[in-house]
Design a protein around this motif. Structure first.
Motif, PDB file in Angstrom:
ATOM      1  N   LEU A  65       0.836  -1.198   0.000  1.00  0.00           N
ATOM      2  CA  LEU A  65       0.000   0.000   0.000  1.00  0.00           C
ATOM      3  C   LEU A  65       0.872   1.249   0.000  1.00  0.00           C
ATOM      4  N   SER A  66       1.868   1.287   0.884  1.00  0.00           N
ATOM      5  CA  SER A  66       2.752   2.451   0.961  1.00  0.00           C
ATOM      6  C   SER A  66       3.547   2.611  -0.323  1.00  0.00           C
ATOM      7  N   TRP A  67       4.054   1.491  -0.841  1.00  0.00           N
ATOM      8  CA  TRP A  67       4.836   1.525  -2.083  1.00  0.00           C
ATOM      9  C   TRP A  67       4.004   2.095  -3.232  1.00  0.00           C
ATOM     10  N   LEU A 119      14.786   3.457  -3.763  1.00  0.00           N
ATOM     11  CA  LEU A 119      15.325   3.205  -2.428  1.00  0.00           C
ATOM     12  C   LEU A 119      14.577   4.009  -1.369  1.00  0.00           C
ATOM     13  N   ALA A 120      14.344   5.282  -1.648  1.00  0.00           N
ATOM     14  CA  ALA A 120      13.669   6.148  -0.677  1.00  0.00           C
ATOM     15  C   ALA A 120      12.245   5.685  -0.420  1.00  0.00           C
ATOM     16  N   ILE A 121      11.509   5.382  -1.483  1.00  0.00           N
ATOM     17  CA  ILE A 121      10.123   4.948  -1.328  1.00  0.00           C
ATOM     18  C   ILE A 121      10.071   3.571  -0.674  1.00  0.00           C
ATOM     19  N   GLY A 122      10.998   2.688  -1.040  1.00  0.00           N
ATOM     20  CA  GLY A 122      11.060   1.371  -0.414  1.00  0.00           C
ATOM     21  C   GLY A 122      11.355   1.458   1.070  1.00  0.00           C
ATOM     22  N   ALA A 123      12.245   2.377   1.462  1.00  0.00           N
ATOM     23  CA  ALA A 123      12.593   2.543   2.876  1.00  0.00           C
ATOM     24  C   ALA A 123      11.385   3.004   3.682  1.00  0.00           C
ATOM     25  N   MET A 124      10.635   3.963   3.152  1.00  0.00           N
ATOM     26  CA  MET A 124       9.446   4.442   3.864  1.00  0.00           C
ATOM     27  C   MET A 124       8.381   3.354   3.944  1.00  0.00           C
ATOM     28  N   SER A 125       8.277   2.532   2.912  1.00  0.00           N
ATOM     29  CA  SER A 125       7.318   1.426   2.929  1.00  0.00           C
ATOM     30  C   SER A 125       7.693   0.406   3.992  1.00  0.00           C
ATOM     31  N   PRO A 154      16.355  -0.898   5.355  1.00  0.00           N
ATOM     32  CA  PRO A 154      17.231  -1.080   4.186  1.00  0.00           C
ATOM     33  C   PRO A 154      16.885  -2.321   3.375  1.00  0.00           C
ATOM     34  N   MET A 155      16.427  -3.386   4.055  1.00  0.00           N
ATOM     35  CA  MET A 155      16.084  -4.605   3.322  1.00  0.00           C
ATOM     36  C   MET A 155      14.927  -4.354   2.361  1.00  0.00           C
ATOM     37  N   TYR A 198      12.755  -3.648  -3.064  1.00  0.00           N
ATOM     38  CA  TYR A 198      11.945  -2.984  -4.085  1.00  0.00           C
ATOM     39  C   TYR A 198      12.819  -2.432  -5.214  1.00  0.00           C
ATOM     40  N   THR A 199      13.983  -1.905  -4.856  1.00  0.00           N
ATOM     41  CA  THR A 199      14.859  -1.319  -5.871  1.00  0.00           C
ATOM     42  C   THR A 199      15.380  -2.375  -6.829  1.00  0.00           C
ATOM     43  N   VAL A 200      15.861  -3.497  -6.284  1.00  0.00           N
ATOM     44  CA  VAL A 200      16.367  -4.580  -7.144  1.00  0.00           C
ATOM     45  C   VAL A 200      15.229  -5.173  -7.952  1.00  0.00           C
ATOM     46  N   TRP A 201      14.044  -5.290  -7.352  1.00  0.00           N
ATOM     47  CA  TRP A 201      12.878  -5.807  -8.075  1.00  0.00           C
ATOM     48  C   TRP A 201      12.579  -4.947  -9.296  1.00  0.00           C
ATOM     49  N   GLN A 202      12.527  -3.639  -9.096  1.00  0.00           N
ATOM     50  CA  GLN A 202      12.244  -2.747 -10.218  1.00  0.00           C
ATOM     51  C   GLN A 202      13.367  -2.765 -11.254  1.00  0.00           C
TER      52      GLN A 202
END
Length: 333
Positions: A222-224, A248-254, A315-316, A321-325
């Motif tokens: 949802l956050s992502w 990375l930033a959006i993934g971290a907040m998620s 960070p995980m 999310y970053t590697v996925w994208q």
């Protein structure tokens, strides 16, 4: 054909950039591959933190003295390193990778498919549908890979090698699975579910895991989705794909939001997963596990290791999310 006449293309102007068929086998396989790689990279980055966090959550008696502070996490990690070297910090990581690749592959692949079914167009996207898609994807992946997680936790929980013929033997994946399968065979009555269905021993804490996965995966996706649609709307990012820094930033907040919402379930789950060691004679249940945590530590007991959880999960999730994208871009999906 007259060479002097201008050539007219009969191809639609958007044909070259037509979106991929998300329900094709080609897309599904590549989506799963991208998710599996993302999960493995992310878990490897935080593996030492994960080992320490499991020891804290499961109340390992050798490391309880360090629990509760950031410096305690460092001192616990340092003790493991001094006694067992770098391999000690990565104990159970082979089981983690064996589990995380199918887990992440199924989760991201399922999310892509469920997202497409619930929200085939951007106009149909809502927060509730994002949450539902993420929750269903998380529960689906847990169902198929949960035994691997239990074995991994048991390997990480054991801090001292067992003696076999006088020689120390560190737990292996197969040895741990075999030990769990045989636990309680003599002390339990023949009619016990454990003796009738030994495979259930690999599903200790499954119900609480599913209960925790709903808010964790739901809030995470949802956050992502919300943050990407807010800060990286397709109409503005069409010619400039999101950068890894943005992912990375959006993934971290998620990850921060997801960890906060589901952490008490994770603590309860860890206690139930190591129940074969602490109470090998029977199955630990929700109620008594919650009661034991409350009596020993109060409400703070449900958040033991949360600071370390943030250091690990933020960070995980960002890396995942970053590697996925990035993998989806490389695989052209």
């Amino acid at each position: 054909m007259n060479p002097d006449e201008p050539q007219v293309s009969h191809m639609s102007p958007n044909a070259a950039s037509a979106p991929p068929d998300k329900q094709s086998l080609h897309y599904i396989i590549r989506s799963g591959l991208a998710g599996g790689i993302a999960g493995c990279v992310a878990k490897t980055v935080v593996a030492p933190l994960d080992r320490v966090k499991i020891l804290f959550q499961a109340s390992n008696p050798d490391f309880q003295k360090y629990a509760g502070t950031f410096t305690g996490a460092y001192r616990a990690g340092r003790e493991i390193y001094l006694n067992h070297g770098m391999r000690g910090l990565f104990r159970g990581h082979s089981a983690t990778l064996l589990r995380i690749f199918p887990y992440a592959a199924i989760k991201f692949m399922a999310y892509d498919q469920i997202h497409y079914v619930l929200m085939p167009t951007q106009a149909q996207e809502t927060g509730a549908k994002r949450f539902l898609a993420g929750s269903l994807a998380g529960v689906t992946s847990v169902f198929f890979t949960y035994p691997l997680d239990v074995i991994r936790v048991r390997m990480a929980f054991e801090t001292s090698p067992r003696l076999v013929n006088g020689a120390p033997v560190h737990p292996s994946f197969l040895a741990t699975a075999s030990q769990m399968y045989k636990e309680g065979a003599r002390s339990l009555p023949p009619t016990s579910y454990f003796n009738r269905f030994p495979i259930l021993k690999l599903y200790r804490g499954f119900s609480v895991t599913v209960a925790g996965m709903v808010p964790y995966a739901g809030v995470s996706f949802l956050s992502w989705g919300y943050l990407r649609s807010t800060f990286l709307p397709p109409d503005k990012a069409m010619h400039r794909p999101p950068t890894p820094i943005a992912d990375l930033a959006i993934g971290a907040m998620s990850g921060l939001a997801a960890q906060t919402s589901s952490y008490p379930f994770e603590v309860i789950r860890r206690r139930m997963q190591v129940g074969g060691i602490t109470r090998p004679d029977r199955w630990l249940r929700w109620g008594e596990t919650v009661t034991a945590i409350w009596k020993s530590s109060g409400w703070r007991g449900f958040y033991v290791g949360l600071g370390l959880g943030y250091i690990k999960v933020v960070p995980m999730t960002a890396v995942s999310y970053t590697v996925w994208q990035s993998c989806k871009r490389l695989l052209d999906i």
